[in-house]
Design an enzyme around this catalytic site. Structure first.
Site, PDB file in Angstrom:
ATOM      1  N   HIS A   6      -0.701  93.584  22.551  1.00  0.00           N
ATOM      2  CA  HIS A   6      -0.123  93.707  21.050  1.00  0.00           C
ATOM      3  C   HIS A   6      -1.179  93.106  20.005  1.00  0.00           C
ATOM      4  O   HIS A   6      -1.423  93.817  19.163  1.00  0.00           O
ATOM      5  CB  HIS A   6       1.072  92.474  21.025  1.00  0.00           C
ATOM      6  CG  HIS A   6       2.197  93.086  21.354  1.00  0.00           C
ATOM      7  ND1 HIS A   6       2.639  93.118  22.801  1.00  0.00           N
ATOM      8  CD2 HIS A   6       3.470  93.404  20.772  1.00  0.00           C
ATOM      9  CE1 HIS A   6       3.817  93.604  22.781  1.00  0.00           C
ATOM     10  NE2 HIS A   6       4.597  93.857  21.680  1.00  0.00           N
TER      11      HIS A   6
ATOM     12  N   HIS B  85      55.789  96.029  14.694  1.00  0.00           N
ATOM     13  CA  HIS B  85      54.738  96.743  15.191  1.00  0.00           C
ATOM     14  C   HIS B  85      54.819  96.566  16.819  1.00  0.00           C
ATOM     15  O   HIS B  85      54.684  97.347  17.878  1.00  0.00           O
ATOM     16  CB  HIS B  85      53.324  96.459  14.799  1.00  0.00           C
ATOM     17  CG  HIS B  85      53.153  97.387  13.557  1.00  0.00           C
ATOM     18  ND1 HIS B  85      52.748  98.608  13.780  1.00  0.00           N
ATOM     19  CD2 HIS B  85      52.522  97.008  12.484  1.00  0.00           C
ATOM     20  CE1 HIS B  85      52.533  99.101  12.357  1.00  0.00           C
ATOM     21  NE2 HIS B  85      52.325  97.902  11.727  1.00  0.00           N
TER      22      HIS B  85
ATOM     23  N   GLU C 107      44.199  90.103   9.418  1.00  0.00           N
ATOM     24  CA  GLU C 107      43.940  91.424   9.444  1.00  0.00           C
ATOM     25  C   GLU C 107      44.408  91.854   7.878  1.00  0.00           C
ATOM     26  O   GLU C 107      43.711  92.540   7.190  1.00  0.00           O
ATOM     27  CB  GLU C 107      44.610  92.099  10.531  1.00  0.00           C
ATOM     28  CG  GLU C 107      44.457  93.914  10.303  1.00  0.00           C
ATOM     29  CD  GLU C 107      45.697  94.527  11.338  1.00  0.00           C
ATOM     30  OE1 GLU C 107      45.288  95.730  11.621  1.00  0.00           O
ATOM     31  OE2 GLU C 107      46.509  93.811  11.699  1.00  0.00           O
ATOM     32  N   HIS C 108      45.447  91.592   7.663  1.00  0.00           N
ATOM     33  CA  HIS C 108      46.348  91.828   6.335  1.00  0.00           C
ATOM     34  C   HIS C 108      46.510  90.455   5.624  1.00  0.00           C
ATOM     35  O   HIS C 108      46.972  89.544   6.106  1.00  0.00           O
ATOM     36  CB  HIS C 108      47.325  92.529   6.325  1.00  0.00           C
ATOM     37  CG  HIS C 108      47.355  94.016   7.306  1.00  0.00           C
ATOM     38  ND1 HIS C 108      47.936  93.908   8.626  1.00  0.00           N
ATOM     39  CD2 HIS C 108      47.166  94.927   6.874  1.00  0.00           C
ATOM     40  CE1 HIS C 108      47.904  95.115   9.198  1.00  0.00           C
ATOM     41  NE2 HIS C 108      47.354  95.891   7.977  1.00  0.00           N
TER      42      HIS C 108
ATOM     43  N   GLN D 112      54.959  93.700   9.832  1.00  0.00           N
ATOM     44  CA  GLN D 112      53.929  93.550  10.825  1.00  0.00           C
ATOM     45  C   GLN D 112      54.620  93.356  12.315  1.00  0.00           C
ATOM     46  O   GLN D 112      54.171  93.624  13.253  1.00  0.00           O
ATOM     47  CB  GLN D 112      52.913  92.647  10.821  1.00  0.00           C
ATOM     48  CG  GLN D 112      52.135  92.939   9.424  1.00  0.00           C
ATOM     49  CD  GLN D 112      51.695  94.393   9.508  1.00  0.00           C
ATOM     50  OE1 GLN D 112      50.669  94.685  10.345  1.00  0.00           O
ATOM     51  NE2 GLN D 112      52.223  95.292   8.548  1.00  0.00           N
TER      52      GLN D 112
ATOM     53  N   SER E  83      48.600  93.613  15.538  1.00  0.00           N
ATOM     54  CA  SER E  83      48.658  93.394  14.069  1.00  0.00           C
ATOM     55  C   SER E  83      49.147  92.121  13.641  1.00  0.00           C
ATOM     56  O   SER E  83      49.649  91.280  14.254  1.00  0.00           O
ATOM     57  CB  SER E  83      49.727  94.623  13.542  1.00  0.00           C
ATOM     58  OG  SER E  83      49.558  94.636  12.268  1.00  0.00           O
TER      59      SER E  83
END
Length: 233
Positions: A214, A56, A121-122, A53, A31
């Protein structure tokens, strides 16, 4: 067909191992929080945001970015005073030693540039007018705007998805959302007239690559005269 959701290092390793056989949302790391503050928020609030954070995981990342040197000192004092009261004191202390930082920016512009480089992340924009700067944030998983918007309310009840890109992957990925549970197919339909027009371009490009089947597949439908093979007159 697809595995999504957060987890620890074992979950992340398992998702990485099966990627390619099934889809995954992302491989999430520890985190992260980055707080950009103008120096006017209560330093105890910011210290606790960093703790939120750090508690965590010992590998969690907690960074404060400000252009007010005195404010950084006040937050450092709050951290020292508040840390002994935390139930996860040891984990928080280890995380802050290993991946914690307080960065003195030159000014707001410098702080925004650093925030975009970190791509957290945050991201908390703990400033007087977050609306004035949020448009300049290019890389962040979730953005928490204003002094009263703690990252913790985003974790639990404010509404955003809690599965967010970490480890700077916010530069090219987004939070888990409804689009992760959808997929798309391209639809192409040509009329006879459209095929005749497009076949000319397809024929030239395909023969330029030496892919004759092709080219002829397009030429048949467009009644196009075959282009000369490369290198032939």
């Amino acid at each position: 067909d697809k595995i999504v959701g957060p987890g620890n290092i074992y979950v992340a390793t398992a998702k990485r191992a099966v990627f390619g056989q099934v889809g995954i949302d992302m491989v999430a790391g520890p985190s992260e929080i980055l707080v950009v503050c103008d120096g006017a928020t209560d330093p105890d609030w910011i210290a606790m945001d960093l703790f939120s954070q750090a508690e965590h995981d010992e590998d969690a990342q907690s960074i404060l970015l400000s252009w007010d040197a005195d404010f950084l000192d006040r937050v450092a004092a709050s951290i020292e005073r508040l840390l002994p009261s935390m139930e996860r004191e040891t984990i928080i202390a280890t995380a802050l030693r290993g991946r914690g930082a307080m960065i003195l920016a030159r000014d707001l512009d410098d702080a925004i540039a650093v925030a975009n480089r970190i791509a957290p992340e945050h991201l908390e924009l703990s400033v007087e007018d977050p609306q004035a700067i949020v448009g300049r944030i290019r890389h962040a998983g979730a953005i928490f705007m204003g002094r009263y918007t703690a990252e913790a309310i985003g974790d639990y009840c404010a509404g955003p998805n809690h599965v967010l890109p970490t480890s700077r992957t916010a530069r090219f990925s987004s939070p888990l959302g409804v689009y992760d549970f959808q997929k798309r197919s391209s639809l192409i339909m040509a009329s006879a007239a459209g095929a005749a027009q497009l076949a000319k371009t397809a024929s030239v490009l395909a023969r330029g690559e030496g892919l004759t089947a092709h080219a002829r597949s397009a030429e048949y439908r467009g009644a196009v005269e075959p282009a000369a093979e490369p290198g032939l007159s």
